[in-house]
Design an enzyme around this catalytic site. Structure first.
Site, PDB file in Angstrom:
ATOM      1  N   LYS A  47       5.776   9.924 -22.112  1.00  0.00           N
ATOM      2  CA  LYS A  47       6.484   9.319 -20.996  1.00  0.00           C
ATOM      3  C   LYS A  47       7.335  10.374 -20.301  1.00  0.00           C
ATOM      4  O   LYS A  47       7.801  11.328 -20.932  1.00  0.00           O
ATOM      5  CB  LYS A  47       7.326   8.122 -21.451  1.00  0.00           C
ATOM      6  CG  LYS A  47       8.353   8.376 -22.506  1.00  0.00           C
ATOM      7  CD  LYS A  47       9.743   8.569 -21.985  1.00  0.00           C
ATOM      8  CE  LYS A  47      10.083   7.588 -20.907  1.00  0.00           C
ATOM      9  NZ  LYS A  47      11.146   8.161 -20.074  1.00  0.00           N
ATOM     10  N   THR A  63       9.220  17.473 -24.598  1.00  0.00           N
ATOM     11  CA  THR A  63       9.713  16.763 -23.431  1.00  0.00           C
ATOM     12  C   THR A  63      10.112  15.376 -23.844  1.00  0.00           C
ATOM     13  O   THR A  63      10.051  15.023 -25.004  1.00  0.00           O
ATOM     14  CB  THR A  63       8.691  16.686 -22.316  1.00  0.00           C
ATOM     15  OG1 THR A  63       9.344  16.140 -21.175  1.00  0.00           O
ATOM     16  CG2 THR A  63       7.529  15.788 -22.683  1.00  0.00           C
ATOM     17  N   GLU A 119      10.191  11.325 -11.099  1.00  0.00           N
ATOM     18  CA  GLU A 119      10.815  10.223 -10.367  1.00  0.00           C
ATOM     19  C   GLU A 119      10.759  10.447  -8.854  1.00  0.00           C
ATOM     20  O   GLU A 119      11.275  11.424  -8.335  1.00  0.00           O
ATOM     21  CB  GLU A 119      12.266  10.040 -10.827  1.00  0.00           C
ATOM     22  CG  GLU A 119      12.319   9.354 -12.188  1.00  0.00           C
ATOM     23  CD  GLU A 119      13.722   9.216 -12.747  1.00  0.00           C
ATOM     24  OE1 GLU A 119      13.895   8.361 -13.616  1.00  0.00           O
ATOM     25  OE2 GLU A 119      14.617   9.953 -12.322  1.00  0.00           O
ATOM     26  N   ASN A 122      17.721   6.855  -9.007  1.00  0.00           N
ATOM     27  CA  ASN A 122      18.830   7.328  -9.838  1.00  0.00           C
ATOM     28  C   ASN A 122      20.209   6.955  -9.341  1.00  0.00           C
ATOM     29  O   ASN A 122      21.199   7.164 -10.037  1.00  0.00           O
ATOM     30  CB  ASN A 122      18.738   8.838 -10.024  1.00  0.00           C
ATOM     31  CG  ASN A 122      17.592   9.175 -10.948  1.00  0.00           C
ATOM     32  OD1 ASN A 122      17.588   8.759 -12.092  1.00  0.00           O
ATOM     33  ND2 ASN A 122      16.598   9.894 -10.443  1.00  0.00           N
ATOM     34  N   THR A 146      21.965  -0.516 -13.523  1.00  0.00           N
ATOM     35  CA  THR A 146      22.112  -1.929 -13.150  1.00  0.00           C
ATOM     36  C   THR A 146      20.816  -2.527 -12.639  1.00  0.00           C
ATOM     37  O   THR A 146      19.811  -1.849 -12.556  1.00  0.00           O
ATOM     38  CB  THR A 146      23.220  -2.067 -12.090  1.00  0.00           C
ATOM     39  OG1 THR A 146      22.953  -1.134 -11.055  1.00  0.00           O
ATOM     40  CG2 THR A 146      24.557  -1.786 -12.720  1.00  0.00           C
TER      41      THR A 146
END
Lengths: 406, 406
Positions: free
Chosen positions: B178, B189, B275, B401, B406
């Site tokens: 992942k 990693t 990301e 990010n 939340t």
């Protein structure tokens, strides 16, 4: 000591001017400036550690040794780095200024900022230098025009001056600077020009500049990229007529503390105006066994993209702070770390002994919504502390840099 | 050698399963997995160099020494780092798996990924471990469920397997992993679980894993943040019945090259799914005087926020590439550097001998619009080269990010 108006023209005997000469497309924007003292100066400078560096940086490294420069010339728009003739063009810029100011080539310090790899149209500087020099004036307006001329993606001008008393005389230091991307100084920062009327030898000036640089410009980061053009330079013409500073006496300490205060203010302004920034982040590591260790850990925190995006999101994600401390390369006990977030409306403890504590998320959010945020990390092992400054990472950082050249 | 289906269940004798046990809110998402070999294994592992590290990492560091683990258990959602009882909870996770699998505690390697600083609800793991173990199967579906269980912000599953012949026997290696944030591995990693039926001693397995890690996972960066949980682990049950590998012979070299191919593929997939990434960036530094120097320079390029945002903007801003090379900490001659951008539709030279060349901006844009971009930097001083992988920096990186917790 107190802050005053007037920027680089606040010290006695300094004149400045800025104008548009056509290096940038936008005719409203100044792109060339000169700062000059007719009286002889001591001078000192610090330059980027990036081994890829601009023509002006290479030229200044040679000239700074003599310590008798008395003029700055700088352009924005093009960095004069990694392009054909960049060394020759830096020399031509220096020569043009020297001729117009009627001084020696070696007395002119040169700087450029802007796009890397594009040829500098130096003839535009040569054709307009007389006009620019004719506009030189010892006034707040002169400093203002010069400060505007070095801005690139900066949204706010960085121009400050401080004055204080040394051996019964009023001594003033002024400075202008530009950020606001490619900021992770490893020496001076992008561009910072300082003037002072303090009477001080070149070697003491150099010493003060290096000491101050270490705790101001070398402690900020916008994006972790150390520029090819970083330069921080100072001219001191002695017109304050204080006792000549030639050793590390009380007067030297006083001068250095003034310079430190001024450069801290400039460095903070640079971090706060980092590309796309919405928050100034001040990070202090407390109770370290050495100041250097504290500064390395603090710099690791303010350089972390994940910490920077969390602050943008006003998210009290202290795990990212602790994580960034952990990969700083410094040894400390993670189980002894306390972390706090604070701003002008309050302080909140979020981590104690390396473990999250229950905290009021609403209050944390309110604290982080403020424009100036502080991160305090107490490593509980000694008596030294250090502060670094950075900014959050936002959508605007991406849009500013996604297409900078066009 | 060829790539095959089946992931961690492709090698003989390995079973896997994944399911939702309630650590994550989303019931559709697996959050716990087990991989198991009933046959005894040699094992090896590499863990984060971040001194702030998770409970599982601390536990595995102790257990990996024996080199006889035969099971992995891992959860996503919570990192089990920097929280009360994180060491105890890692032990409880290990114990639960050992009991259900009827093996010794020390034979279970543990991993967690997710939010730092939040308590792991380990009782949810204890209550569901029997059910999970009952689902273990030696099938592509088992590997798939396990691969899904370790994803966090990953948008694509990382699951690969490779097979080849060693001493006349078919040997297979499988892996799941992942990403996709806090990726700047300094060891393994984030999480990578490898299985193989190769017959190989624990010390040789460890050697191969370290050699391969250095040129695969240690050569990618998404955001420069080294995680607290990085783990790369391998189990080898010997069911391929190849000649037992106990020294650096030809079989070892063959096994290592298979492992390297597989891990390169996983590392590339991780960088490509960084990301918010829109581009995979492969950066190769050519003709260096050493491989290490080449890899440091390449890593500096792919880690530069300014290079990453330029690639997002499809902007052939090679000045930022040269600048990032310059602050890599390695010495080279900037005036000897050539830089090229390339993708599947073509190659364009943008810098020669450290100076920009005239190039077709339209073609450059077309090249950079492709999803996989290559940056080639030739430093013209020796015969070594190295490749690193990264991704561009986009608006989505900020949104992912800006509010992760939340």
């Amino acid at each position: 000591m107190n802050y005053i108006e007037g920027g680089v023209c606040a010290p006695k005997g300094f004149t400045a001017a800025g104008m548009h000469v056509g290096i940038r497309a936008n005719k409203e924007k100044n792109d060339l400036m000169v700062i000059f003292s007719m009286h002889p100066c001591s001078s000192a400078g610090i330059f980027t550690k990036n081994i890829v560096c601009s023509g002006p940086v290479k030229l200044n490294r040679k000239n700074i040794i003599a310590g008798n420069a008395c003029a700055f010339i700088a352009n924005s728009g093009i960095a004069n780095a990694c392009c054909p003739n960049c060394n020759e063009n830096a020399l031509r810029m220096q020569h043009a200024a020297a001729q117009a100011l009627k001084i020696e080539n070696e007395q002119v310090l040169v700087a450029s900022t802007g796009i890397i790899g594009v040829r500098l149209p130096v003839e535009k500087i040569e054709n307009n230098i007389s006009e620019l020099v004719s506009r030189l004036e010892n006034s707040a307006e002169g400093s203002n025009e010069a400060a505007l001329a070095i801005m690139t993606t900066d949204t706010r001008k960085k121009e400050f001056a401080i004055s204080g008393e040394i051996s019964g005389k009023t001594v003033t230091i002024g400075g202008i600077a530009k950020g606001s991307g490619m900021i992770h100084p490893n020496m001076g920062t992008m561009l910072c020009f300082l003037t002072t009327d303090c009477l001080i030898s070149a070697s003491m000036l150099d010493k003060a500049l290096r000491n101050v640089c270490d705790v101001t410009f070398n402690r900020i980061s916008v994006d972790g990229d150390t520029s090819t053009n970083d330069s921080m330079m100072i001219l001191a013409n002695g017109l304050a007529c204080n006792n000549f500073i030639t050793e590390e006496n009380d007067d030297f300490i006083l001068f250095e503390s003034m310079l430190r205060d001024l450069c801290t203010r400039i460095a903070r302004a640079m971090a706060a105006d980092g590309e796309g920034a919405k928050h100034l982040i001040t990070c202090t590591v407390l109770n370290s066994s050495s100041e250097q260790k504290a500064s390395h850990i603090a710099k690791s925190i303010i350089s972390s993209n994940l910490t920077k995006t969390a602050i943008f999101g006003c998210d009290a994600n202290w795990g990212r702070v602790l994580c960034a401390m952990g990969y700083s390369g410094e040894k400390f006990n993670p189980d002894a770390v306390d972390i706090y977030f604070r701003s002008d409306i309050g302080t909140i403890k979020v981590c104690e002994n390396g473990i999250g504590v229950n905290f009021d998320e609403t209050l944390a959010k309110e604290i982080l919504l403020r424009p100036e945020i502080e991160i305090l990390a107490n490593i509980n092992e000694g008596k030294y502390s250090a502060t670094c400054w950075g900014c959050d990472m936002t959508y605007d950082y991406i849009s500013i840099n996604g297409d900078y050249r066009t």
